[in-house]
Each structure stands twice: as structure tokens, then as C-alpha cells.
Design a protein around this motif. Structure first.
Motif, PDB file in Angstrom:
ATOM      1  N   GLN A   1      31.662 -35.312 -37.041  1.00 54.07           N
ATOM      2  CA  GLN A   1      32.466 -34.096 -37.020  1.00 54.07           C
ATOM      3  C   GLN A   1      32.525 -33.463 -38.413  1.00 54.07           C
ATOM      4  O   GLN A   1      32.439 -32.236 -38.556  1.00 54.07           O
ATOM      5  CB  GLN A   1      33.878 -34.429 -36.517  1.00 54.07           C
TER       6      GLN A   1
ATOM      7  N   SER B   1      30.053 -24.453 -42.132  1.00 48.36           N
ATOM      8  CA  SER B   1      30.597 -23.735 -43.294  1.00 48.36           C
ATOM      9  C   SER B   1      29.472 -23.120 -44.117  1.00 48.36           C
ATOM     10  O   SER B   1      29.563 -21.961 -44.559  1.00 48.36           O
ATOM     11  CB  SER B   1      31.427 -24.697 -44.162  1.00 48.36           C
TER      12      SER B   1
ATOM     13  N   GLN C   1      31.033 -29.728 -39.467  1.00 49.94           N
ATOM     14  CA  GLN C   1      31.879 -28.727 -40.114  1.00 49.94           C
ATOM     15  C   GLN C   1      31.239 -28.197 -41.390  1.00 49.94           C
ATOM     16  O   GLN C   1      31.284 -26.976 -41.653  1.00 49.94           O
ATOM     17  CB  GLN C   1      33.251 -29.339 -40.425  1.00 49.94           C
TER      18      GLN C   1
END
Length: 397
Positions: A140, A148, A144
Motif C-alpha cells: 500500500q 504521488s 501511494q
């Protein structure tokens, strides 16, 4: 009236003496709160243990094997800046993940450099084994960081063309958790209302069945009813025995819960669970409003059973009555309507839930719960008292 009360107290005393003689059933009744509190403590400690494991995993550096690191050096630099240890991998990374030699890997296509230079979309492949739950936190975090970087590069490309990035991102969501520690603590204690309400329905099941279907099977109920004593006094004396036993079992369970709240390390979850003795006393008052209905219903159901064994079977099925609303609110925590406070089980569950959340419970909620409970209990007991004089009920024919 004095004779009625005197008969009621005599029956109540007689049933308590019989209950004290039945040490096995009495022991099982008081083992129930110990078992339920043990389940709650084990459930809480398991969540705390899993949280500690998750923290330990998050504190360890995340390693990511990437195939084709030379294709997107900007992405590699971004990931390293975020604390991810990037390791170059060869073309066998897919098979290594499949064989368990690697936990997960990122595969960058060979044409990624050319597509990145021309502004084309690049498809990255994150290879992992979904059955390995230990990797979910790291995966996870990697996702992310990639997203980003993806958003950052997209914004820079729009700015280079004189376009504001706000056009493609008209809304930015910022999470603001306003839940207090008390409310967060309820997620750990979500099982408590169910355990408490089940205790109310199960505490005196065996004794209620023995005082009606059991005595009829032994032909002692017939001898009791041929006396000049009023049927209502006999029934109320037996019912008060079940109600007082249920009260004692609930008190034991709440006492054990108070001890559990003092020693279970909820602070390991970052939660402040503070349930005062006064809160537990209010919970007791709310649960007793349900106890008068549950015990009255036990007598009504067991009276129509042909034997003690049948009565236990029927009252075992009675447990599903509170389970239906409990499961409904458990899987729909946001479900709420004003009429819930007029429904037994739901009303008590809301009161217990509000108290455990550290909220204030209005006196109207108690009045509603007790009013409905008293009406239903009186209706069940009156109907049961009427049936006691019918030969079909007394003799089981």
C-alpha cells in the motif's frame, strides 16, 4: 393482596432453594459471564497484537525490487527519497515472486524511457502474492508513492503547457478525523453490546425451562396448581427467580468487564477507553429493562413445550430473536431511526453503545426502553398465567 404477596415470596424462596441445590446448572450460569468477558479480552488482545505487528512492519525499511531501473530514474529517485530501498532486479523477477524468492517487484517496460520523453502513458506492473498478508502494508505504501509521483509529473506536464493542474483536479479531499479517543475505542468494544444482550437472554434459560416444562414433566406443577394459591402469584414467584438470577449474572459480567477495562492495554492502540463504574451501573439499568422481557418470554415459550428437553430446544432458537437486530446494526453501523428506541434489543443496544462511546444518554431513552419492556413483560406474564389453568397446558395433552 397480602396473601398474594406472601404466596409470591414463598414460591420465590422455594425456587431459589431448588436452584441452589442444582449446583451444576448454577455453575454453568455463572461461567457464562466469565466466558464472554474472556472472549472480549482475547479479541482485544488479538487486535493489539496485530497492531503491534503492523507497527513493527512499518518501522522496517521497505525494499522494492525494480526491473528496468534505468528506464525511469526519476521514479527511482522519488521512491528513494521516500525511504524505499530500491534494488535492481533481472528479468526473472516475475518467476522469483511466483516462487516466493521475492515478496513483490515492480516491472518497468523497456520502452518506458521513450514514452516518458514523449509524454505517453506508461504501464507499470506491480507483481505480488495477494495471499501474503504480511506484505499488504508495504504494498500500500509503494502504491501511494507511485501515485504521488504520477500526480506530480502530470502536474508538471500541464504547467509546461500553460495549463493549470487544478483543471484536472477540481477537488482535493483532505481527511479530518473528528472522532475522539472514546469513539475510536468503540471499534475495539463493538462486540460488547452483543455479548451483554446475549447474556440477558441466556442467563436463566435452563432455570426457566425447569420451573415450567420440567415441573410439568415431573408432575409437580399439577400439585402446585391444585392449591388455593393464585396462578399469578405462582408465576410471578418463579419469574422473579429467573429475573434475580439474570440480574446476578449481569452484575458478575459487568464487574469482570470493569476489571478488564483496567488491565487491558488499550493505550497500545492509541485509544483512551475510560468506562466509569457509573457508566456500568447505567448499563445495568438498561439491560434489566430487557431482562424482564427476556425472562417473561422464556416462561411463555417453555410453557408450550411438551418436555424439559423441548423447552431448551425452543429457547435455544429464541436466541435468534436478539441476533437479527444485533447483526443488522453490526453490519450497518450508520443505520439509525428514532423508532429504534421503541424496539426491545435495539433500544438497549443504542443505550449501551452511547455509554461506551462516552456520550450522554437522555432520560427519554431509558423511559422509552422501560415503558415498552414493562408493557411486553406484563402481556407475556398475563397470557402465561391464563394458560396455567388449562388442562392441555398442565397435563401436556
Amino acid at each position: 393482596m397480602n396473601k398474594f404477596i406472601q404466596t409470591l415470596l414463598i414460591v420465590w424462596r422455594k425456587e431459589w432453594l431448588d436452584a441452589l441445590r442444582d449446583k451444576k446448572s448454577l455453575r454453568m450460569a455463572f461461567l457464562m459471564p466469565v466466558y464472554f468477558v474472556g472472549v472480549f479480552v482475547a479479541y482485544s488482545l488479538f487486535i493489539i497484537h496485530m497492531n503491534q505487528q503492523s507497527r513493527a512492519t512499518n518501522n522496517e525499511p521497505i525494499k522494492l525490487s525494480i526491473v528496468g531501473t534505468e528506464q525511469l530514474p526519476a521514479l527511482v529517485d522519488w521512491l528513494q527519497e521516500r525511504g524505499i530501498q530500491v534494488e535492481a532486479a533481472d528479468e526473472q523477477a516475475y518467476q522469483q515472486v511466483q516462487n516466493g524468492q521475492l515478496g513483490y517487484a515492480l516491472i518497468v517496460p523497456n520502452d518506458a524511457r521513450e514514452k516518458f520523453a514523449t509524454g505517453e502513458s506508461i504501464e507499470l506492473a506491480l507483481v505480488f502474492d495477494a495471499t501474503n498478508n504480511k506484505l499488504q502494508g508495504a504494498l500500500q505504501f509503494v502504491r501511494q508513492q507511485i501515485w504521488s509521483w504520477n500526480g506530480r509529473i502530470g502536474s508538471l506536464r500541464l504547467l509546461s503547457r500553460g495549463i493549470s493542474p487544478a483543471i484536472v483536479n477540481p477537488v482535493v479531499v483532505r481527511d479530518l478525523n473528528v472522532a475522539s479517543d472514546q469513539k475510536m475505542g468503540f471499534f475495539v468494544m463493538a462486540i460488547l453490546p452483543m455479548l451483554l444482550i446475549l447474556t440477558v437472554f441466556m442467563a436463566a434459560v435452563g432455570f426457566s425451562a425447569d420451573m415450567t416444562a420440567g415441573e410439568r414433566e415431573r408432575r409437580s406443577l399439577e400439585s402446585l396448581l391444585i392449591t388455593p394459591a393464585a396462578s399469578g402469584a405462582i408465576l410471578l414467584g418463579k419469574w422473579l427467580n429467573s429475573l434475580s438470577l439474570t440480574f446476578m449474572v449481569i452484575v458478575v459480567e459487568l464487574t469482570l468487564l470493569a476489571i478488564a477495562f483496567a488491565y487491558v492495554p488499550f493505550k497500545e492502540l492509541g485509544l483512551r477507553v475510560h468506562v466509569t463504574p457509573l457508566d456500568l451501573l447505567v448499563v445495568l439499568v438498561a439491560l434489566m429493562s430487557l431482562a424482564i422481557v427476556a425472562t417473561a418470554l422464556q416462561f411463555l415459550i417453555s410453557l408450550f413445550a411438551r418436555s424439559f428437553k423441548d423447552a431448551q430446544t425452543y429457547m435455544g432458537l429464541m436466541i435468534f430473536i436478539p441476533m437479527v437486530p444485533l447483526f443488522y446494526t453490526q453490519f450497518n453501523p450508520s443505520a439509525y431511526a428514532d423508532w429504534f428506541r421503541w424496539v426491545p434489543v435495539l433500544a438497549q443496544q443504542l443505550v449501551v453503545k452511547d455509554l461506551l462511546l462516552g456520550g450522554d444518554v437522555p432520560l427519554l431513552a431509558f423511559a422509552q426502553a422501560w415503558l415498552v419492556a414493562v408493557i411486553l413483560a406484563v402481556a407475556f406474564l398475563c397470557f402465561t398465567a391464563q394458560q396455567l389453568r388449562k388442562p392441555k397446558i398442565v397435563y401436556g395433552v
